[in-house]
Scaffold this motif. Structure first.
Motif, PDB file in Angstrom:
ATOM      1  N   ALA A  37     -11.716  32.155   4.406  1.00  0.00           N
ATOM      2  CA  ALA A  37     -11.180  31.066   3.594  1.00  0.00           C
ATOM      3  C   ALA A  37     -10.127  31.582   2.614  1.00  0.00           C
ATOM      4  O   ALA A  37      -9.070  30.957   2.428  1.00  0.00           O
ATOM      5  CB  ALA A  37     -12.316  30.373   2.837  1.00  0.00           C
ATOM      6  N   LEU A  38     -10.392  32.727   1.977  1.00  0.00           N
ATOM      7  CA  LEU A  38      -9.422  33.296   1.046  1.00  0.00           C
ATOM      8  C   LEU A  38      -8.139  33.701   1.778  1.00  0.00           C
ATOM      9  O   LEU A  38      -7.025  33.452   1.294  1.00  0.00           O
ATOM     10  CB  LEU A  38     -10.030  34.501   0.327  1.00  0.00           C
ATOM     11  CG  LEU A  38      -9.080  35.277  -0.599  1.00  0.00           C
ATOM     12  CD1 LEU A  38      -8.468  34.371  -1.656  1.00  0.00           C
ATOM     13  CD2 LEU A  38      -9.813  36.446  -1.253  1.00  0.00           C
ATOM     14  N   ALA A  39      -8.278  34.318   2.944  1.00  0.00           N
ATOM     15  CA  ALA A  39      -7.098  34.712   3.708  1.00  0.00           C
ATOM     16  C   ALA A  39      -6.258  33.496   4.091  1.00  0.00           C
ATOM     17  O   ALA A  39      -5.018  33.541   4.047  1.00  0.00           O
ATOM     18  CB  ALA A  39      -7.506  35.483   4.951  1.00  0.00           C
ATOM     19  N   ALA A  40      -6.931  32.399   4.434  1.00  0.00           N
ATOM     20  CA  ALA A  40      -6.204  31.179   4.779  1.00  0.00           C
ATOM     21  C   ALA A  40      -5.411  30.665   3.577  1.00  0.00           C
ATOM     22  O   ALA A  40      -4.259  30.225   3.714  1.00  0.00           O
ATOM     23  CB  ALA A  40      -7.171  30.113   5.288  1.00  0.00           C
ATOM     24  N   ARG A  41      -6.008  30.719   2.397  1.00  0.00           N
ATOM     25  CA  ARG A  41      -5.299  30.285   1.186  1.00  0.00           C
ATOM     26  C   ARG A  41      -4.082  31.176   0.910  1.00  0.00           C
ATOM     27  O   ARG A  41      -3.007  30.684   0.560  1.00  0.00           O
ATOM     28  CB  ARG A  41      -6.240  30.290  -0.020  1.00  0.00           C
ATOM     29  CG  ARG A  41      -7.312  29.213   0.020  1.00  0.00           C
ATOM     30  CD  ARG A  41      -7.935  28.975  -1.343  1.00  0.00           C
ATOM     31  NE  ARG A  41      -8.602  30.164  -1.877  1.00  0.00           N
ATOM     32  CZ  ARG A  41      -9.858  30.487  -1.614  1.00  0.00           C
ATOM     33  NH1 ARG A  41     -10.591  29.720  -0.809  1.00  0.00           N
ATOM     34  NH2 ARG A  41     -10.405  31.553  -2.152  1.00  0.00           N
ATOM     35  N   LEU A  42      -4.250  32.467   1.081  1.00  0.00           N
ATOM     36  CA  LEU A  42      -3.124  33.377   0.876  1.00  0.00           C
ATOM     37  C   LEU A  42      -2.029  33.139   1.910  1.00  0.00           C
ATOM     38  O   LEU A  42      -0.832  33.282   1.619  1.00  0.00           O
ATOM     39  CB  LEU A  42      -3.605  34.827   0.931  1.00  0.00           C
ATOM     40  CG  LEU A  42      -4.532  35.245  -0.223  1.00  0.00           C
ATOM     41  CD1 LEU A  42      -5.090  36.641   0.020  1.00  0.00           C
ATOM     42  CD2 LEU A  42      -3.813  35.176  -1.566  1.00  0.00           C
ATOM     43  N   GLY A  43      -2.445  32.748   3.123  1.00  0.00           N
ATOM     44  CA  GLY A  43      -1.468  32.399   4.134  1.00  0.00           C
ATOM     45  C   GLY A  43      -0.660  31.182   3.739  1.00  0.00           C
ATOM     46  O   GLY A  43       0.560  31.119   3.966  1.00  0.00           O
ATOM     47  N   GLU A  44      -1.319  30.211   3.115  1.00  0.00           N
ATOM     48  CA  GLU A  44      -0.608  29.014   2.651  1.00  0.00           C
ATOM     49  C   GLU A  44       0.375  29.353   1.538  1.00  0.00           C
ATOM     50  O   GLU A  44       1.359  28.636   1.329  1.00  0.00           O
ATOM     51  CB  GLU A  44      -1.621  27.971   2.166  1.00  0.00           C
ATOM     52  CG  GLU A  44      -2.467  27.391   3.296  1.00  0.00           C
ATOM     53  CD  GLU A  44      -3.621  26.545   2.772  1.00  0.00           C
ATOM     54  OE1 GLU A  44      -3.780  26.463   1.527  1.00  0.00           O
ATOM     55  OE2 GLU A  44      -4.366  25.977   3.598  1.00  0.00           O
ATOM     56  N   GLU A  45       0.116  30.456   0.837  1.00  0.00           N
ATOM     57  CA  GLU A  45       0.997  30.876  -0.253  1.00  0.00           C
ATOM     58  C   GLU A  45       2.178  31.714   0.243  1.00  0.00           C
ATOM     59  O   GLU A  45       3.001  32.150  -0.557  1.00  0.00           O
ATOM     60  CB  GLU A  45       0.196  31.667  -1.289  1.00  0.00           C
ATOM     61  CG  GLU A  45      -0.850  30.823  -2.013  1.00  0.00           C
ATOM     62  CD  GLU A  45      -1.750  31.651  -2.916  1.00  0.00           C
ATOM     63  OE1 GLU A  45      -1.454  32.852  -3.112  1.00  0.00           O
ATOM     64  OE2 GLU A  45      -2.745  31.109  -3.426  1.00  0.00           O
ATOM     65  N   GLY A  46       2.251  31.984   1.554  1.00  0.00           N
ATOM     66  CA  GLY A  46       3.420  32.644   2.106  1.00  0.00           C
ATOM     67  C   GLY A  46       3.183  33.957   2.811  1.00  0.00           C
ATOM     68  O   GLY A  46       4.095  34.494   3.449  1.00  0.00           O
ATOM     69  N   LEU A  47       1.965  34.500   2.720  1.00  0.00           N
ATOM     70  CA  LEU A  47       1.686  35.733   3.437  1.00  0.00           C
ATOM     71  C   LEU A  47       1.428  35.410   4.912  1.00  0.00           C
ATOM     72  O   LEU A  47       0.903  34.342   5.242  1.00  0.00           O
ATOM     73  CB  LEU A  47       0.459  36.441   2.849  1.00  0.00           C
ATOM     74  CG  LEU A  47       0.701  37.342   1.628  1.00  0.00           C
ATOM     75  CD1 LEU A  47       1.139  36.524   0.414  1.00  0.00           C
ATOM     76  CD2 LEU A  47      -0.567  38.126   1.295  1.00  0.00           C
ATOM     77  N   THR A  48       1.788  36.325   5.799  1.00  0.00           N
ATOM     78  CA  THR A  48       1.481  36.166   7.214  1.00  0.00           C
ATOM     79  C   THR A  48       0.059  36.657   7.471  1.00  0.00           C
ATOM     80  O   THR A  48      -0.262  37.807   7.163  1.00  0.00           O
ATOM     81  CB  THR A  48       2.452  36.965   8.094  1.00  0.00           C
ATOM     82  OG1 THR A  48       3.767  36.427   7.931  1.00  0.00           O
ATOM     83  CG2 THR A  48       2.052  36.888   9.564  1.00  0.00           C
TER      84      THR A  48
END
Length: 319
Positions: free
Chosen positions: A128-139
């Motif tokens: 879930a945290l990785a998905a949020r970071l992905g939404e913030e622009g990280l691949t």
């Protein structure tokens, strides 16, 4: 489905960044099991496991803007180590999200490689945290739900097919299924008659549960083998296993640890239980297919701390 041409392309792309690991006959394992055994030694890969292949394949596929923004990965250990080390080598900023149950050694190595390490209470929270970071622009570099990653892992099977002598049955450990999906795609293309067997540990049964249910399902995690502990497989890896894998066998944690001890004694290999689980599964395969088998083992990793192995050995009363 991942085709052989995509795996061959991944092999060309990652060559020079990863090790072409040896495939060797094991006289010790042959004596132990009673049939010829070839071992693909991915524990000698950069970062100590096959995961460097998929991570590198994905990193090299990124565009300039994606590289500049950085990447994030979820890992129980080996994927995080691989992404951290290979991202540093390729000058890409990496964040690694790990459950608190991950081995302290894995957390330390990822941090020392330069990654920003984030710890969560469990794997579900990590994803879930990785998905949020992905939404913030990280691949997001998913450990198994990514065709580039699966193709990278498939280069293990490509090399195994090229380098091993005759094989009838190949055993591959399963966490989220990226390794077995890629290996199965490569082996079935190069050696169509080979049977491919997946191996999981009890309490990390994402693929066997998915095959029983007809698709990916969430599973409770309790295995000490955190490097195989995926909360579910993906549709991508499930479809490859359903089409290409003979069966998925499940072994207890105790037998996985015993397998690592046997690999050390008989094959002179220091493995983590994610690879140790192959030996008890190999005995079950031989009960089914008979003495004419010629086994191949994908020895996926060797990232086990001596203290952890000593603790597990004592816990299970193994000598």
């Amino acid at each position: 489905m991942i085709g052989i041409s995509r795996i061959e392309a991944a092999a060309e792309r990652i060559a020079g960044h990863v090790v072409r690991t040896p495939t060797v006959p094991s006289p010790g394992l042959a004596a132990l099991l009673g049939v010829p055994v070839a071992a693909k030694l991915e524990l000698l890969q950069r970062t100590g496991s096959f995961k460097a292949r998929g991570a590198t394949a994905k990193l090299l596929s990124l565009g300039e803007a994606e590289r500049a923004a950085g990447v994030v990965a979820v890992s129980g250990g080996n994927h995080g180590i691989a992404l951290a080390v290979m991202a540093a080598a390729l000058h890409v900023k990496a964040t690694v999200v790990m459950p608190r149950s991950a081995a302290a050694r894995s957390v330390r190595i990822a941090g020392e490689a330069g990654a920003s390490v984030r710890l969560t209470d469990g794997m579900d929270e990590a994803f879930a945290l990785a998905a949020r970071l992905g939404e913030e622009g990280l691949t997001v570099v998913h450990p198994f739900d990514d065709p580039e990653v699966v193709a990278g892992q498939g280069t293990v099977g490509l090399e195994f097919a090229d380098d091993a002598e005759e094989l009838t049955d190949v055993l591959v450990s399963i966490g989220g299924g990226g390794l077995i999906a890629g290996v199965a795609a490569a082996l079935r293309a190069r050696r169509p008659g080979v049977r491919i067997w997946g191996v999981e540990t009890e309490g990390a049964e994402a693929m066997s549960r998915a095959l029983a249910a007809g698709g990916p399902v969430p599973v409770p995690l309790s295995s000490l083998v955190t490097t195989l502990s995926a909360p579910s497989v993906s549709r991508l890896t499930y479809e490859h296993a359903a089409a290409l894998v003979t069966e998925v066998l499940v072994v207890p944690d105790r037998e996985a640890v015993r397998g690592s001890l046997e690999l050390a004694e008989h094959a002179k290999l220091w493995t983590e239980p994610a690879a140790g689980c192959l030996l008890p599964a190999a005995r079950r395969v031989l009960e089914r297919v008979g003495d004419g088998a010629r086994l191949g083992l994908v020895v996926c990793g060797g990232n086990a701390a001596t203290a952890d192995m000593a603790e597990w050995t004592a816990r299970f009363g193994l000598q």
